[in-house]
Design an enzyme around this catalytic site. Structure first.
Site, PDB file in Angstrom:
ATOM      1  N   ASP A   5       0.839  -1.205   0.000  1.00 43.95           N
ATOM      2  CA  ASP A   5       0.000   0.000   0.000  1.00 43.95           C
ATOM      3  C   ASP A   5       0.872   1.252   0.000  1.00 43.95           C
ATOM      4  O   ASP A   5       0.546   2.262  -0.625  1.00 43.95           O
ATOM      5  CB  ASP A   5      -0.932   0.003   1.213  1.00 43.95           C
ATOM      6  N   HIS A  57       1.929   3.140  -3.328  1.00 41.70           N
ATOM      7  CA  HIS A  57       1.155   4.226  -3.950  1.00 41.70           C
ATOM      8  C   HIS A  57       1.802   5.585  -3.674  1.00 41.70           C
ATOM      9  O   HIS A  57       1.838   6.457  -4.540  1.00 41.70           O
ATOM     10  CB  HIS A  57      -0.274   4.241  -3.396  1.00 41.70           C
ATOM     11  N   HIS A  78      -8.382  -3.487   7.770  1.00 43.63           N
ATOM     12  CA  HIS A  78      -7.439  -2.638   7.050  1.00 43.63           C
ATOM     13  C   HIS A  78      -8.047  -1.251   6.959  1.00 43.63           C
ATOM     14  O   HIS A  78      -9.138  -1.074   6.407  1.00 43.63           O
ATOM     15  CB  HIS A  78      -7.220  -3.220   5.637  1.00 43.63           C
ATOM     16  N   HIS A 114      -7.690   3.149   6.287  1.00 47.55           N
ATOM     17  CA  HIS A 114      -6.996   4.308   5.726  1.00 47.55           C
ATOM     18  C   HIS A 114      -7.297   5.516   6.608  1.00 47.55           C
ATOM     19  O   HIS A 114      -8.305   5.548   7.319  1.00 47.55           O
ATOM     20  CB  HIS A 114      -7.409   4.551   4.277  1.00 47.55           C
ATOM     21  N   TYR A 129     -12.208   5.521  -3.318  1.00 45.88           N
ATOM     22  CA  TYR A 129     -11.076   4.596  -3.220  1.00 45.88           C
ATOM     23  C   TYR A 129      -9.780   5.389  -3.063  1.00 45.88           C
ATOM     24  O   TYR A 129      -9.476   6.284  -3.856  1.00 45.88           O
ATOM     25  CB  TYR A 129     -11.034   3.754  -4.494  1.00 45.88           C
TER      26      TYR A 129
END
Length: 342
Positions: free
Chosen positions: A13, A16, A193, A195, A284
């Site tokens: 991740d 990115h 998970h 963000h 997203y």
């Protein structure tokens, strides 16, 4: 004392946030540091999983197999993990990853599409790998639908099922409700998970743990798509204060973040305006860089693009449509401007 399993996804991740440009030396150093600190699972691929290196998602500096082999040389205890999004990666990619040294695969699907991962879970088990189901964009449906899809992954043979807040849009109470429901209805362990687009990644991760989750994802310095992920060293410290057991050495993981990862970061992982809008609009997280490029190309406010993507309920895998949406918004703006001047 409850044991919490930590999966660090800095090298997946986090890819990115560096435009997928990790060098092999950086991968080796980060992987070795993570293992030395006691991380159980270390995930390595392009940010969009196996075979994600492409025009649509951005090209990696090296192939997935190169990255996996580079890390595998140094990992003796930690389990080398890869991500696979069916349709981006295919079964042959998983076979190559296994041959290169991968031991665990997380099969990632949209939260309503667990059925497209059945063959990949089956292949992983046949290859002797651990297989995790990974339900993305879990903020988009209610707990009943999530339980339904999680049970599908369990029926396919998944060893763990993850609930994934891909947009960083979930609030703590929602996290607790959804994780509790899944834990109550599955016999396999549940993971989470997060963000950090709404600055809630650690809070949501702790809510998930209190609701029964046993596996938690994180990244060193929070490095990841959007505003990043749950910060590994912070999570370890908070879990320690709460009395949970992990295999991670608190001082060592702080040192890995500061001395190994921080020097290769392009910029601090912060919640800037576009990242905040991602969480607010439920978009997203990996859309961020694509939306920024589209905004620059057409002279638009990236926040307007992200809000529109949220209104259209676009999901992972539709990155190539962002430029189309921006172009449509640009044309509409030009039409309105010309109309107003008449």
């Amino acid at each position: 004392m409850k044991k919490i399993h930590i999966l660090d996804t800095t090298l997946r991740d986090g890819s990115h946030a560096v435009s997928h440009q990790f060098t092999l030396e950086q991968v080796k150093n980060v992987a070795k540091g993570l293992e030395d600190a006691g991380i159980e699972y270390i995930e390595i691929t392009h940010g969009d999983g196996l075979a994600g290196s492409s025009y649509n998602y951005g090209f990696s500096l090296f192939s997935d197999e190169d990255y996996i082999k580079a890390a595998a040389l140094y990992l003796k205890k930690s389990k080398l993990t890869v991500l696979l999004l069916p349709g981006i990666g295919v079964k042959e990619d998983l076979e190559k990853a296994k041959e290169a040294g991968a031991q665990v695969v997380r099969v990632a699907t949209h939260v309503t599409e667990a059925d497209i991962g059945e063959q990949h879970i089956g292949l992983a088990k046949k290859l002797g790998m651990e297989a995790f189901g990974f339900l993305m964009m879990s903020h988009m449906v209610d707990k009943k639908k999530i339980v339904e899809q999680a049970k599908l992954f369990e029926s396919y043979g998944a060893d763990v099922v993850y609930i994934t807040d891909s947009a960083g849009a979930m609030l703590p109470e929602e996290t607790k409700e959804k994780i509790s429901a899944v834990c109550e209805n599955l016999s396999v362990p549940v993971g989470f998970h997060a963000h950090n687009n709404l600055s809630l990644a650690v809070a949501n991760s702790i809510e998930a743990v209190s609701a029964g989750a046993q596996y938690i994802d994180c990244c060193l310095r929070g490095l990841g798509a959007g505003a990043g992920n749950t910060q590994t060293e912070v999570l370890v410290g908070v879990l320690k204060k709460l009395g949970y057991e992990t295999s991670v050495d608190f001082y060592k993981i702080m040192d890995v973040a500061e001395k190994i990862l921080e020097p290769i970061m392009k910029r601090p992982q912060i919640i800037n305006n576009p990242s905040l809008v991602i969480g607010y609009a439920g978009v997203y997280s990996s859309f961020l860089l694509h939306a920024q490029k589209a905004a620059e190309k057409f002279g638009l406010d990236v926040r307007d693009i992200l809000i529109e993507l949220g209104n259209r309920k676009m999901v992972g895998g539709q990155e190539d449509m962002i430029i189309d949406v921006a172009y449509e918004m640009y044309n509409n703006l030009q039409h309105d401007t010309k109309g107003g001047s008449g």
